[in-house]
Design a protein around this motif. Sequence first.
Motif, PDB file in Angstrom:
ATOM      1  N   SER A  33       0.991  -0.836  -0.398  1.00 32.92           N
ATOM      2  CA  SER A  33      -0.144  -0.150   0.190  1.00 32.92           C
ATOM      3  C   SER A  33       0.756   1.321  -0.109  1.00 32.92           C
ATOM      4  N   THR A  34       2.422   0.916   0.274  1.00 36.32           N
ATOM      5  CA  THR A  34       3.310   2.376   0.322  1.00 36.32           C
ATOM      6  C   THR A  34       4.244   2.059   0.260  1.00 36.32           C
ATOM      7  N   ASP A  35       5.264   3.046  -0.252  1.00 32.77           N
ATOM      8  CA  ASP A  35       6.735   2.874  -0.723  1.00 32.77           C
ATOM      9  C   ASP A  35       7.253   3.150   0.830  1.00 32.77           C
ATOM     10  N   TYR A  36       6.685   4.299   1.183  1.00 33.13           N
ATOM     11  CA  TYR A  36       8.058   5.260   2.630  1.00 33.13           C
ATOM     12  C   TYR A  36       7.082   5.425   3.959  1.00 33.13           C
ATOM     13  N   PHE A  37       6.984   5.106   4.627  1.00 37.93           N
ATOM     14  CA  PHE A  37       6.822   5.781   6.077  1.00 37.93           C
ATOM     15  C   PHE A  37       7.766   6.784   6.215  1.00 37.93           C
ATOM     16  N   VAL A  38       7.951   7.581   6.937  1.00 37.77           N
ATOM     17  CA  VAL A  38       8.546   8.798   7.296  1.00 37.77           C
ATOM     18  C   VAL A  38       7.777   9.408   8.835  1.00 37.77           C
ATOM     19  N   VAL A  39       8.672   8.996  10.102  1.00 35.61           N
ATOM     20  CA  VAL A  39       8.211   8.694  11.728  1.00 35.61           C
ATOM     21  C   VAL A  39       8.823  10.095  12.065  1.00 35.61           C
ATOM     22  N   CYS A  40       8.166  10.931  12.506  1.00 35.02           N
ATOM     23  CA  CYS A  40       8.722  11.863  13.408  1.00 35.02           C
ATOM     24  C   CYS A  40       8.405  12.039  14.681  1.00 35.02           C
TER      25      CYS A  40
END
Length: 114
Positions: A33-40
């Motif tokens: 469903s997605t290529d990247y997660f950006v977590v902060c």
Amino acid sequence: MTIEEMSQAVCKAASDKKARDIVVMDMRELSPSTDYFVVCSANTATQVRAIADSIEEQLQEAGVDFFHKEGYREGEWVLLDYGDVVAHVFMQEAREYYALEQLWGDAKLSVYED
């Protein structure tokens, strides 16, 4: 804008509002469903919302709109779904509780350096 450029734009927008511990998780081998997660992380609900606003504004200026947004009113965990890139903005306690980096432990991580 490539998906790599989009993930970096999300990181920069978060960094502009003093997000902490920004990481990019490569989900291409793990999620259809997605290529990247950006977590902060952020210190307060107000900062979580400010970071989410910054991401939304900067990507919109680049011509990219999100598909879905969750958690904005509560401000504990805001998710901005851009399709190929999903931004997760957490209060620190929520980030530790949900532990996405551990849940998706097979994902390649890269730490964003401003």
